[in-house]
Design an enzyme around this catalytic site. Sequence first.
Site, PDB file in Angstrom:
ATOM      1  CD  GLU A   1     -24.064 -52.749  -1.025  1.00  0.00           C
ATOM      2  OE1 GLU A   1     -24.280 -52.296  -0.191  1.00  0.00           O
ATOM      3  OE2 GLU A   1     -22.711 -52.510  -1.819  1.00  0.00           O
TER       4      GLU A   1
ATOM      5  CG  HIS B   1     -17.374 -59.963   2.183  1.00  0.00           C
ATOM      6  ND1 HIS B   1     -16.518 -59.305   2.707  1.00  0.00           N
ATOM      7  CD2 HIS B   1     -18.028 -58.047   2.023  1.00  0.00           C
ATOM      8  CE1 HIS B   1     -16.407 -58.025   2.410  1.00  0.00           C
ATOM      9  NE2 HIS B   1     -16.909 -57.043   2.563  1.00  0.00           N
TER      10      HIS B   1
HETATM   11  N1  ACO Z   1     -23.571 -65.156  -6.340  1.00  0.00           N
HETATM   12  C1  ACO Z   1     -23.522 -66.325  -6.612  1.00  0.00           C
HETATM   13  N2  ACO Z   1     -21.924 -66.998  -7.170  1.00  0.00           N
HETATM   14  C2  ACO Z   1     -20.759 -65.536  -6.285  1.00  0.00           C
HETATM   15  C3  ACO Z   1     -21.560 -64.849  -5.223  1.00  0.00           C
HETATM   16  C4  ACO Z   1     -22.714 -64.217  -6.173  1.00  0.00           C
HETATM   17  N3  ACO Z   1     -22.877 -63.459  -5.455  1.00  0.00           N
HETATM   18  N4  ACO Z   1     -20.367 -63.967  -4.950  1.00  0.00           N
HETATM   19  C5  ACO Z   1     -19.404 -65.448  -5.643  1.00  0.00           C
HETATM   20  N5  ACO Z   1     -19.749 -66.846  -6.289  1.00  0.00           N
HETATM   21  C6  ACO Z   1     -19.627 -67.193  -6.447  1.00  0.00           C
HETATM   22  C7  ACO Z   1     -17.823 -66.407  -7.776  1.00  0.00           C
HETATM   23  O1  ACO Z   1     -18.961 -67.681  -9.212  1.00  0.00           O
HETATM   24  C8  ACO Z   1     -17.414 -68.049  -8.220  1.00  0.00           C
HETATM   25  O2  ACO Z   1     -17.107 -69.458  -8.220  1.00  0.00           O
HETATM   26  P1  ACO Z   1     -16.925 -69.950  -9.437  1.00  0.00           P
HETATM   27  O3  ACO Z   1     -14.878 -70.275  -8.095  1.00  0.00           O
HETATM   28  O4  ACO Z   1     -17.290 -71.384  -9.441  1.00  0.00           O
HETATM   29  O5  ACO Z   1     -16.082 -69.061 -10.429  1.00  0.00           O
HETATM   30  C9  ACO Z   1     -16.750 -67.951  -6.332  1.00  0.00           C
HETATM   31  O6  ACO Z   1     -17.600 -68.023  -5.658  1.00  0.00           O
HETATM   32  C10 ACO Z   1     -15.334 -66.896  -6.111  1.00  0.00           C
HETATM   33  O7  ACO Z   1     -15.843 -65.775  -6.466  1.00  0.00           O
HETATM   34  P2  ACO Z   1     -14.942 -64.966  -6.365  1.00  0.00           P
HETATM   35  O8  ACO Z   1     -14.986 -63.749  -7.895  1.00  0.00           O
HETATM   36  O9  ACO Z   1     -13.398 -64.980  -6.636  1.00  0.00           O
HETATM   37  O10 ACO Z   1     -15.259 -63.852  -4.880  1.00  0.00           O
HETATM   38  P3  ACO Z   1     -14.425 -62.534  -4.867  1.00  0.00           P
HETATM   39  O11 ACO Z   1     -14.094 -62.495  -2.848  1.00  0.00           O
HETATM   40  O12 ACO Z   1     -13.933 -61.685  -5.559  1.00  0.00           O
HETATM   41  O13 ACO Z   1     -16.140 -61.281  -5.047  1.00  0.00           O
HETATM   42  C11 ACO Z   1     -17.526 -60.172  -4.760  1.00  0.00           C
HETATM   43  C12 ACO Z   1     -16.218 -61.119  -4.131  1.00  0.00           C
HETATM   44  C13 ACO Z   1     -17.582 -59.344  -5.134  1.00  0.00           C
HETATM   45  C14 ACO Z   1     -18.839 -59.415  -3.264  1.00  0.00           C
HETATM   46  C15 ACO Z   1     -18.785 -61.498  -4.896  1.00  0.00           C
HETATM   47  O14 ACO Z   1     -18.643 -62.517  -3.919  1.00  0.00           O
HETATM   48  C16 ACO Z   1     -20.340 -60.516  -5.658  1.00  0.00           C
HETATM   49  O15 ACO Z   1     -19.978 -60.381  -6.920  1.00  0.00           O
HETATM   50  N6  ACO Z   1     -20.872 -60.271  -5.104  1.00  0.00           N
HETATM   51  C17 ACO Z   1     -22.048 -60.098  -5.925  1.00  0.00           C
HETATM   52  C18 ACO Z   1     -22.110 -58.683  -5.891  1.00  0.00           C
HETATM   53  C19 ACO Z   1     -22.178 -58.259  -4.201  1.00  0.00           C
HETATM   54  O16 ACO Z   1     -22.959 -58.295  -3.661  1.00  0.00           O
HETATM   55  N7  ACO Z   1     -21.520 -57.311  -4.158  1.00  0.00           N
HETATM   56  C20 ACO Z   1     -21.237 -56.134  -2.753  1.00  0.00           C
HETATM   57  C21 ACO Z   1     -20.090 -56.622  -2.144  1.00  0.00           C
HETATM   58  S1  ACO Z   1     -20.155 -55.789  -0.121  1.00  0.00           S
HETATM   59  C22 ACO Z   1     -19.546 -54.631  -0.505  1.00  0.00           C
HETATM   60  O17 ACO Z   1     -18.565 -53.855  -1.119  1.00  0.00           O
HETATM   61  C23 ACO Z   1     -20.024 -53.108   0.501  1.00  0.00           C
END
Ligand code: ACO
Length: 362
Positions: A305, A246
């Site tokens: 989610e 998140h």
């Molecule tokens: N699985 C694996 N790795 C992840 C995940 C995940 N679900 N989420 C973040 N990371 C990793 C990224 O790959 C990144 O790693 P790196 O630095 O080695 O490249 C690091 O964590 C940071 O990621 P960001 O993209 O900066 O995190 P951000 O805050 O932008 O992302 C998000 C938040 C979009 C929710 C992300 O965690 C994600 O894509 N999750 C999966 C989709 C999901 O569940 N979405 C629902 C969110 S809840 C809502 O909106 C109601």
Amino acid sequence: MKNGLEDVIAAETQLSDVDGEAGRLVIRGVSLEHLVDDASYEDVVILLLGGLIEGNLQKEELRRRLGHMRTEVFADIRTIDDHILELPPVDIMRALIARLPDGDDLEAALRLLAAPAVFLPAILRLKNGDKPIAPSSSLSQSADILAMLGGGLPSAEKVKALDAYLVTISDHGLNASTFASRVIASTGAGLTSSVLGAIGALKGPLHGGAPGPVLDMLDAIGTQENAKAWLNQALDRGERLMGFGHRVYRVRDPRADALKLALKPLIEAGQVDRERTELASAVEQAALAILKERKPDRPLDVNVEFYTALLLDALGFPRDAFTGVFAIGRTIGWIAHAREQALKGRLIRPRSVYVGPLPRAA
Ligand code: ACO
């Protein structure tokens, strides 16, 4: 500036507070765990809209007017043709909502709250080749949604579970779709335009489009024994695990626990596939351990989610409709923020840094 505007404060709000370090969500002064305990959807509408819109927001009156509005908007499903029926449910909802008049008053707000609740069940039935079921103005919004979905009166456990879901996701700070709603409201466009823009932002897989893929992931994993290997392979392919991570929470998303709790009575009443919940539990544990090991610098925990997927599945919604159910619940947050912005804010107009080529000297 940080890419993604992380940590940028872009609004003052009295509507909700997301504490990402403590894993706490407060909605208008009430902690989520207290709110979800006994509030219905109608209660949260009153809580969020109070003071932001003129009109009578007493519970019985609101319930009656919302029921009446559901009956009124039901007529609009006539406009669903074969062409539009090919689209995903949330896109059909968006198209139908686009036909509603814009406005800023309680009437416009109630129409926008009723519309997605009526449209989604009708869309799902039409997609299945079934006749839509007309709303019952005497039911609560949650009971009516379930009745329009499946016919017949839903069980008290199911109504309570849907109420818990709609309350849990009603508002959540300045998430992407709420920000979109406020930006549009800041131009004076009206509530329908705000809600439409917000639906567009919500449907992406990084925001409200994740719970369907959570079930796909559980199906693909299949058995508890396969969880570890499957999750590692997904990460090796550079994929993200749906339902984890998140932007704001650095600990467990409190909404995940609220929904896990809401699932319990359904499990006890034998209304949930027990094998699926056991698999989900095993996948959750395996994913948390793997993410901790593979992404030690980024605290990644369960988000809303993950349990949304299990709860909405148990309530009989097909997975391609999950984003639409999210929209039904979040519309009140979008409307409240749009009203707050319109009443207290100014035109939102940030600036960008130009990094393109410079004009050639003459
Ligand atoms: N699985 C694996 N790795 C992840 C995940 C995940 N679900 N989420 C973040 N990371 C990793 C990224 O790959 C990144 O790693 P790196 O630095 O080695 O490249 C690091 O964590 C940071 O990621 P960001 O993209 O900066 O995190 P951000 O805050 O932008 O992302 C998000 C938040 C979009 C929710 C992300 O965690 C994600 O894509 N999750 C999966 C989709 C999901 O569940 N979405 C629902 C969110 S809840 C809502 O909106 C109601």
